[in-house]
Design a protein around this motif. Structure first.
Motif, PDB file in Angstrom:
ATOM      1  N   LEU A 156     -27.409 -18.623 -52.446  1.00 39.96           N
ATOM      2  CA  LEU A 156     -28.590 -17.817 -52.783  1.00 39.96           C
ATOM      3  C   LEU A 156     -29.765 -18.200 -51.890  1.00 39.96           C
ATOM      4  O   LEU A 156     -30.616 -17.375 -51.568  1.00 39.96           O
ATOM      5  N   GLN A 157     -29.803 -19.430 -51.470  1.00 42.00           N
ATOM      6  CA  GLN A 157     -30.897 -19.903 -50.620  1.00 42.00           C
ATOM      7  C   GLN A 157     -30.660 -19.638 -49.147  1.00 42.00           C
ATOM      8  O   GLN A 157     -31.559 -19.886 -48.342  1.00 42.00           O
ATOM      9  N   CYS A 158     -29.471 -19.177 -48.795  1.00 44.48           N
ATOM     10  CA  CYS A 158     -29.236 -18.866 -47.388  1.00 44.48           C
ATOM     11  C   CYS A 158     -29.951 -17.576 -47.046  1.00 44.48           C
ATOM     12  O   CYS A 158     -29.660 -16.524 -47.625  1.00 44.48           O
ATOM     13  N   LEU A 159     -30.899 -17.650 -46.135  1.00 45.98           N
ATOM     14  CA  LEU A 159     -31.683 -16.477 -45.773  1.00 45.98           C
ATOM     15  C   LEU A 159     -31.103 -15.788 -44.536  1.00 45.98           C
ATOM     16  O   LEU A 159     -31.738 -14.910 -43.962  1.00 45.98           O
ATOM     17  N   THR A 160     -29.903 -16.198 -44.163  1.00 51.30           N
ATOM     18  CA  THR A 160     -29.184 -15.599 -43.027  1.00 51.30           C
ATOM     19  C   THR A 160     -30.051 -15.517 -41.777  1.00 51.30           C
ATOM     20  O   THR A 160     -30.062 -14.515 -41.075  1.00 51.30           O
TER      21      THR A 160
ATOM     22  N   GLY B 165     -34.395 -22.117 -45.754  1.00 60.95           N
ATOM     23  CA  GLY B 165     -33.959 -22.040 -47.145  1.00 60.95           C
ATOM     24  C   GLY B 165     -33.665 -23.380 -47.796  1.00 60.95           C
ATOM     25  O   GLY B 165     -33.206 -23.434 -48.931  1.00 60.95           O
TER      26      GLY B 165
END
Lengths: 337, 690
Positions: free
Chosen positions: A229-233, A322
């Motif tokens: 969920l914290q991966c902001l790509t 993130g």
């Protein structure tokens, strides 16, 4: 291996620069920002007390962010292999050298990579103080330059330098410098100091525990999902990771046809593994984050490449917006119940 | 793209051209081409990070499809022309329009992504060279209500605090925005604060990433912001949770607000908003109990017919809770574009000069008339939407649009198309052939951010220098230069600047907010936050710390009003517009990156499973979305991110333009169109059932 004594490392740099194009990490902005740049008359000595890694590792010298693979003019294909001029990368740290050795294996059959690689000589430099955020001793990637990973390696002690020539090409570069040979005790001093420096690194227990839990599949799926969920790509981790090598290609129109460009890819993107039907074996960000860390710390990769994918440089932690870089992730999975 | 060895020649440190965060970015140059970027570890905002758009910047300015010469349309096709020829056609058409109808028959759209220098030149061109106040830009459809609303309540429309305040807050309120998606590096700092113990309160109809991470999520019905906030205020006053001392010493008009919110008891508010009473109470408690609560908001507040009142409502809430004027607090509108704050500061607006000085006030007009050596128009000008309307009525005959793509980004695409077609002359200053550029009679090639010097002002009022890394391709020039040359041909010589710096110094002499700034000072400091003047020579991190810009903070009672178009039998679903992380605006820059283009399909409808199921819509099903304005076809993504009863589309894709269906009903004060809410019908094209 031949070893010499050197008074001033800038003197070595100048001597090498007179023979080949030389790149070395240099200051372009703030105090702790170094970038790989060509040596110019403006280059100042950037020796610092505490080693600072350049923003990028050296991988883009061999595996550039974008390159043309071939061109097509409507009738014929034209090869576009690089025609490199001989160059030197001066001041490569052990972590980045281990990564080059890793990528040398991955790209063994790649003519574009190899053309550049063969035109390059590497001058490594030992780290005497742990850099901020690095953990190379834990993943067997430093802090001193490993034998065989560089053509020349430099080690500072008591104000002068021990200079080791590991390859005939490296040795040939030193011609004309009239260097004094090093004594056995210089070599021994260096050997003994490495463990001392390694001991100065802050505790990496979370890294060790994390590696164990990854390999024993002990990390709960919810933990990966929460981190996903914290991966902001943003792709920062894969861009800056010294061992990341995934790429994609696309065709660009030219004045008379097309050229195929290869460019860096990132396994954190949803479309990285998404198929034409829309099906995605790694449909969730958590799965993709898990896969990235598996590739860095799995014993299976250790078998294939002789070492972990991670060389302990710490760049991902610094660039991840993130808060899921290596330290953040490994702390979390070490603690996850 | 050269195949030779990686041959980096330099890295030019500059500022990212995408969003209002204003991250530091290094452009890597190899043989006069930008081949990649480097994050900047020491930049105070980005701190070594970038988002996916920032990382893709090299593609965004890739020369592959850049317009390199002026283009004139002849028989429906563009042909290259010289600057002289292009300028000739333009000045003739402009002069004819002025002669026949007056200067107000012309309209200029400035660019919130161009530099302050470019935008300053745009408004000076309109006012001094042409003689009209018809100058506007896309802040109209973005944060114009923030400017109008906060000016009334606080006296100043900009972010009250700084990005650094995020780490000083123990509660962060995310109201109608999605910072991890759009202001990503700033969103990352919110995540960092959350992991360090800060609480998160998210108010959004959607289940966004931050909503999933939040301690409390108020999933309100579209268009019920005022009811919700009045409800929170009701609860706060009822419990005595208001910041009494702060209200007494620093605010005015409390009684009127108290009287208004009496009409919004929790039961009524729960019915209007769909948010359960317990959550309303919990939110009111959280916000007033917090030591330091920082509130950010975005388009979910502004893009409504009640946009200005929505902003006033936010201000009421922060003032009543006393969560403003201190570190770690504040009202923080997230300005979207890299330089929309700057474009507003520069007065590229129909009603104000640079520095928010009223065009209708004789004193201000005299000051600018004296410096510019020109008599200046006295009446407020037309907004961008007013110009579009004017084009259809024949009141506006010619327009010059800089770097904006209203065909894709303004509401009601069909309306915009007819309007631009109706003009005698449309001039577009652009980097590439956008949909709007394709409609132009003349296109003038502009230099990109990486090819010129200038300044951007980010969301926290930080004015930062950008540096050129490579020369502009072909004959492209900075916008300010183009406008200066045109001005001179129109007979006005006051825009023949030698450099961007000369323009900046002129700006500093006229705008009290920028007074103490200069290029050397900006270069030495990673920029400076306005106001920067004698009282604050190093800029200002925190606004309103002792007194508000207008003196006392004004509480203004506002009432709930439904969006102009509510779902009904014919059009039973609410439609809203969103942004995706991977694309920016009309996509003219981000869609040049193969990774970004690959990441999302070129058009998508987000629909909740509860709405999808009865229509037999599955992932990828082809669907048609229709409204009273028009229709668009695309493919469905079935997700719980949107609530039942509401569907959403991003606006980035010219192939699936969401502005076919959006409503241009407007906020009466700012003319902000209601992009966030209208009514639609969704049809499953693979079934043709309704």
């Amino acid at each position: 291996m031949k070893a010499f004594l050197l008074e001033d490392i800038d003197q070595l740099r100048e001597h090498l620069a007179s023979q080949r194009t030389l790149f070395t990490p240099q200051c372009t902005g703030g105090a702790n920002e170094l970038n790989w740049l060509p040596l110019t008359s403006e280059t100042r000595s950037t020796a610092t007390e505490r080693p600072i890694l350049p923003t990028y590792p050296a991988k883009q010298f061999f595996f550039p962010e974008r390159e043309i693979l071939f061109q097509f003019d409507g009738t014929n294909f034209k090869e576009t292999l690089p025609t490199p001029t001989p160059q030197i990368l001066f001041g490569v740290r052990s972590c980045d050298l281990c990564a080059i050795a890793y990528q040398d294996q991955f790209f063994q059959q790649d003519p574009y990579y190899q053309a550049r690689r063969k035109a390059t000589l590497l001058v490594g430099i030992d780290c005497h103080i742990p850099c901020e955020g690095g953990f190379c001793p834990t993943v067997d990637a430093g802090p001193f330059v490993r034998d065989g990973m560089a053509d020349l390696a430099c080690h500072q002690h008591n104000g002068h330098w021990l200079l080791m020539a590991h390859t005939p090409e490296g040795e040939a570069l030193l011609q004309g410098m009239n260097l004094e040979a090093a004594k056995p005790h210089h070599i021994t001093q260096r050997k003994n100091q490495q463990q001392q420096v390694a001991n100065q690194f802050p505790s990496a227990a979370h890294i060790e525990t994390g590696i164990q839990r990854i390999n024993q599949a002990q990390v709960p799926a919810e933990t990966w999902q929460a981190m996903g969920l914290q991966c902001l790509t943003c792709s920062g981790c894969t861009n800056l990771c010294p061992t990341c090598s995934c790429f994609t290609s696309h065709d660009r129109p030219t004045s008379d046809g097309y050229e195929r460009e290869r460019s860096w890819d990132s396994c954190l993107y949803d479309a990285f593994q998404r198929e034409a039907s829309g099906h995605n074996p790694s449909a969730s960000a958590g799965q993709r984050v898990e896969r990235f860390w598996f590739h860095k710390f799995s014993n299976e990769y250790k078998k294939a490449f002789g070492r972990y994918g991670c060389t302990g440089c710490g760049r991902c932690e610094k660039t991840c917006p993130g808060v899921i870089g290596v330290h953040s992730v490994m702390k979390r999975i070490s603690a996850a119940l | 793209m050269d195949t030779a060895l990686h041959n980096i020649s330099k890295i030019t440190n500059t500022i990212c051209p995408y969003c209002g965060v204003g991250c530091g970015i290094g452009l890597r140059v190899e043989q006069d081409k930008i081949t990649g970027v480097e994050p900047l570890a020491n930049h105070p905002i980005s701190q070594g990070k970038l988002c996916t758009k920032g990382w893709s910047t090299a593609y965004a300015v890739d020369p592959i499809d850049r317009i390199k010469t002026p283009l004139i349309k002849e028989n429906g096709e563009f042909r290259p022309a010289s600057w002289d020829e292009a300028y000739q056609v333009i000045t003739e058409a402009f002069s004819a329009a002025i002669t026949e109808k007056g200067a107000d028959a012309l309209g200029i759209i400035a660019c919130a992504r161009a530099t302050n220098e470019d935008c300053y030149a745009a408004q000076k061109f309109a006012r001094a060279a042409l003689g009209t106040n018809n100058v506007d830009h896309c802040a109209r459809i973005c944060h114009s209500p923030s400017v109008a609303g906060l000016r009334q309540t606080l006296g100043s429309g900009a972010m009250t605090n700084s990005i650094d305040d995020i780490e000083k807050a123990d509660l962060i309120v995310i109201f109608g925005c999605d910072p991890t998606e759009n202001h990503t590096v700033l969103g990352g700092r919110i995540i960092r604060a959350k992991m360090a113990g800060a609480k998160l309160l998210v108010v959004d109809p959607r289940l966004t990433r931050l909503a999933r991470m939040a301690d409390l999520h108020l999933q309100l019905q579209l268009g019920t912001n005022i009811a919700l906030i009045n409800g929170l205020l009701h609860i706060i006053f009822a419990n005595g949770w208001e910041a009494t001392e702060f209200l007494n010493s620093r605010c005015e008009n409390e009684e009127a607000l108290r009287a208004k919110v009496k009409e919004y008891p929790p039961e009524r508010v729960a019915a209007i908003t769909g948010v359960p009473e317990e959550k309303l109470i919990a939110a009111a408690k959280m916000y007033t109990e917090a030591e330091n609560a920082l509130l950010t908001y975005g388009m979910g507040i502004t893009q409504y017919t009640t946009g200005t009142n929505n902003v006033i409502s936010i201000s009421n809430l922060a003032l009543v809770a006393g969560q403003i004027g201190r570190e770690g607090t504040g009202i923080n509108p997230l300005r979207g574009q890299n330089n929309v704050q700057g474009a507003c500061d520069m007065g590229a607006l129909p009603n104000v000069f640079p520095g928010y000085q009223d065009v209708t006030a004789p004193a201000h007009r005299e000051k600018f008339a004296a410096t510019w050596q020109q008599e200046l128009p006295e009446n407020k000008g037309l907004t961008s939407l007013g110009m579009t309307k004017g084009a259809l009525t024949g009141d506006v005959r010619c327009m010059l649009i800089m770097g904006e793509d209203p065909i894709v980004t303004d509401p009601d695409q069909n309306h915009v198309q007819r309007a631009l077609e109706a003009l005698d002359l449309l001039v577009v200053v652009e980097l590439v052939m956008t949909e709007t550029a394709a409609m132009a009679d003349i296109i003038l090639p502009a230099a990109a951010f990486s090819e010129k010097e200038g300044t951007f002002t980010n969301c926290e009022r930080r004015v930062q220098l950008i540096q050129p890394a490579i020369p502009a391709p072909g004959e492209a020039k900075p916008d300010w230069q183009i406008l200066g040359e045109l001005a001179s041909r129109m007979g006005y010589e006051g825009m023949d600047w030698e450099s961007a710096e000369a323009i900046f110094n002129e700006i500093a002499s006229l705008s009290p907010l920028y007074q103490g700034m200069s290029y050397p000072k900006l270069a030495a400091n990673y920029g400076l936050q306005w106001p920067c003047n004698e009282q604050a020579p190093n800029g200002t991190q925190l606004l309103h710390s002792k007194t508000f810009s207008r003196g006392k903070g004004r509480l203004i009672p506002v009432s709930h009003a439904d969006p102009a178009e509510m779902p009904d039998e014919e059009y039973p679903l609410f439609f809203t517009t969103t942004r995706l992380h991977f694309h920016y605006g009309c996509g003219s820059m981000t869609r040049k990156s193969p990774l970004l283009e690959r990441e999302t399909p070129n058009g998508v409808l987000f629909i909740n499973p509860e709405d999808a199921q009865p229509l037999k819509i599955k992932p990828q099903t082809r669907v048609r979305i229709s409204s009273r304005r028009g229709e668009v076809e695309t493919r469905a993504v079935v997700t719980d991110e949107v609530p039942p009863g509401t569907v959403a589309m991003p606006y980035h894709f010219r192939e699936a333009p969401s502005n076919q269906v959006t409503n241009n009903a407007q906020d009466p004060i700012t003319k902000m169109p209601e992009l966030k809410a209208c009514a639609v019908r969704v049809t499953n094209l693979e079934q043709e059932t309704e």
